[in-house]
Scaffold this active site. Structure first.
Site, mmCIF file in Angstrom:
data_model
loop_
_atom_site.group_PDB
_atom_site.id
_atom_site.type_symbol
_atom_site.label_atom_id
_atom_site.label_comp_id
_atom_site.label_asym_id
_atom_site.label_seq_id
_atom_site.Cartn_x
_atom_site.Cartn_y
_atom_site.Cartn_z
ATOM 1 N N TYR A 12 7.374 3.282 2.609
ATOM 2 C CA TYR A 12 6.505 2.104 2.659
ATOM 3 C C TYR A 12 6.115 1.859 4.112
ATOM 4 O O TYR A 12 6.953 1.906 5.008
ATOM 5 C CB TYR A 12 7.242 0.890 2.090
ATOM 6 C CG TYR A 12 6.495 -0.422 2.266
ATOM 7 C CD1 TYR A 12 5.556 -0.840 1.327
ATOM 8 C CD2 TYR A 12 6.735 -1.236 3.367
ATOM 9 C CE1 TYR A 12 4.870 -2.033 1.495
ATOM 10 C CE2 TYR A 12 6.064 -2.425 3.539
ATOM 11 C CZ TYR A 12 5.122 -2.822 2.598
ATOM 12 O OH TYR A 12 4.448 -4.007 2.771
ATOM 13 N N HIS A 13 4.828 1.554 4.352
ATOM 14 C CA HIS A 13 4.278 1.428 5.708
ATOM 15 C C HIS A 13 4.211 -0.037 6.119
ATOM 16 O O HIS A 13 3.481 -0.828 5.534
ATOM 17 C CB HIS A 13 2.876 2.044 5.739
ATOM 18 C CG HIS A 13 2.420 2.432 7.109
ATOM 19 N ND1 HIS A 13 2.329 1.540 8.151
ATOM 20 C CD2 HIS A 13 2.028 3.646 7.612
ATOM 21 C CE1 HIS A 13 1.884 2.166 9.227
ATOM 22 N NE2 HIS A 13 1.704 3.444 8.929
ATOM 23 N N GLY A 14 4.985 -0.416 7.145
ATOM 24 C CA GLY A 14 4.902 -1.766 7.695
ATOM 25 C C GLY A 14 3.663 -1.940 8.547
ATOM 26 O O GLY A 14 2.907 -0.993 8.784
#
Length: 329
Positions: free
Chosen positions: A128-130
């Site tokens: 998951y990309h912050g």
């Protein structure tokens, strides 16, 4: 008598400090020294609040810098060996050790499930990309310091246009594709990491941690073609460390038209970061790319559901720095 003669005569008609100023004017050959001193006093008055605010933080910065140095010094023998073997291995080791120290100090960074990363052989890591994937930088540093492995990364094209980044990207094996290159890297036995959401997820996701992958399935086809497992990954509180204002209509329009992340990002808060690695999804020759992409998405969502309280809260994430153990929901 003039003012200097009055001072020399020892008369009390002028205050001592004024006499001293006049004597300095004559000795230094300067005129209006009193005006200069008054201006300097004014500047001191103006900047005193800034000095009061900045100096303590500068001291704290020096303390943290010292701790990071000690973190590196602690591993000096490993670094010497790395430099003796290969110049770039030594550089990677030094940089990774510094990032690992920063992660421990600023975020109390933890990785759960690191044993799921193979000591040898390929694997595709999906994360998951912050808003800023600083958690992933920490993870790469941890993998390199703990397992001695470089985790190559697929990044957005815009990153390669940032001035000065080319050497960093080259040394740490960052690429922007294409799919054939990703398959080649995995078949060569390397680790590779991809965030299917990429910049879009960084900008448009929020404290609800919604996954923004659309119908992307290219990463799944890469895993199938390379015949490697997929390892899902998620970092708790990554949205509380940095947040994006990309959800507004203006910044969405700018990104859709120019494909460049114009949206402002704020944060840098020292919240608790815990990276969780899920069980690997094994290679299955019978599965389609669409089915594998869905399985990977569900696996990442399961990590979010289990380890992230939604909506995310910055204050709560800060307080979690004082929790010794993570409470499993």
């Amino acid at each position: 008598m003039d003012r200097n003669e009055t001072c020399a005569a020892g008369q009390d008609s002028l205050p001592y400090m004024i006499c001293l100023v006049h004597l300095l004017e004559e000795w230094l050959g300067l005129e209006h020294l009193e005006d200069y001193l008054s201006f300097a006093n004014y500047l001191l008055w103006v900047f005193t609040p800034l000095i009061i605010l900045i100096l303590p933080y500068f001291t704290i910065f020096l303390l943290y810098l010292t701790i990071i140095f000690l973190h590196i010094y602690k591993r000096k023998n490993e670094l010497k060996e790395a430099y003796a073997h290969n110049l770039w291995d030594g550089a990677r080791k030094t940089v990774a050790t510094a990032w690992d120290g920063h992660a421990a100090i600023w975020h109390g960074y933890e990785v759960h499930g690191l044993e799921k990363i193979p000591q040898e052989g390929p694997a595709l890591i999906i994360f998951y990309h912050g808003a800023i994937p600083i958690d992933y930088y920490y993870f790469v540093a941890k993998v390199f310091t703990q397992k001695g492995r470089i985790c190559r990364t697929v990044a957005d094209h815009f990153l390669f246009k940032v001035p000065g980044f080319s050497l960093l990207l080259e040394v740490f094996g960052v690429l922007h594709g294409p799919r054939e290159k990703c398959v080649e890297i995995l078949k060569s036995g390397h680790l590779l990491a991809i965030s299917p959401g990429g910049v879009r997820e960084a900008l448009f996701s929020d404290e609800t941690y919604n996954i923004v992958w659309g119908d992307r399935k290219g990463f799944a086809q890469v895993a199938i073609d390379a015949e490697v497992p997929i390892i899902p990954m998620f970092t708790q509180n990554v949205r509380e460390g940095f947040r994006s204002l990309g959800g507004t209509r203006l910044f969405r329009w700018l990104y859709e038209h120019f494909r460049f992340p114009f949206a402002p990002i704020y944060g840098g808060f020292p919240v608790k970061f815990r990276t969780y690695l899920g069980d690997p999804i094994p290679y299955d020759p019978k599965i389609t790319a669409e089915e594998l992409a869905e399985k990977a998405k569900n696996a990442v969502q399961a990590l979010i559901d289990r380890h992230q309280r939604i909506p995310g809260n910055i204050l709560r994430a800060l307080l979690e720095r004082f929790h010794k153990k993570q409470k499993i929901n």
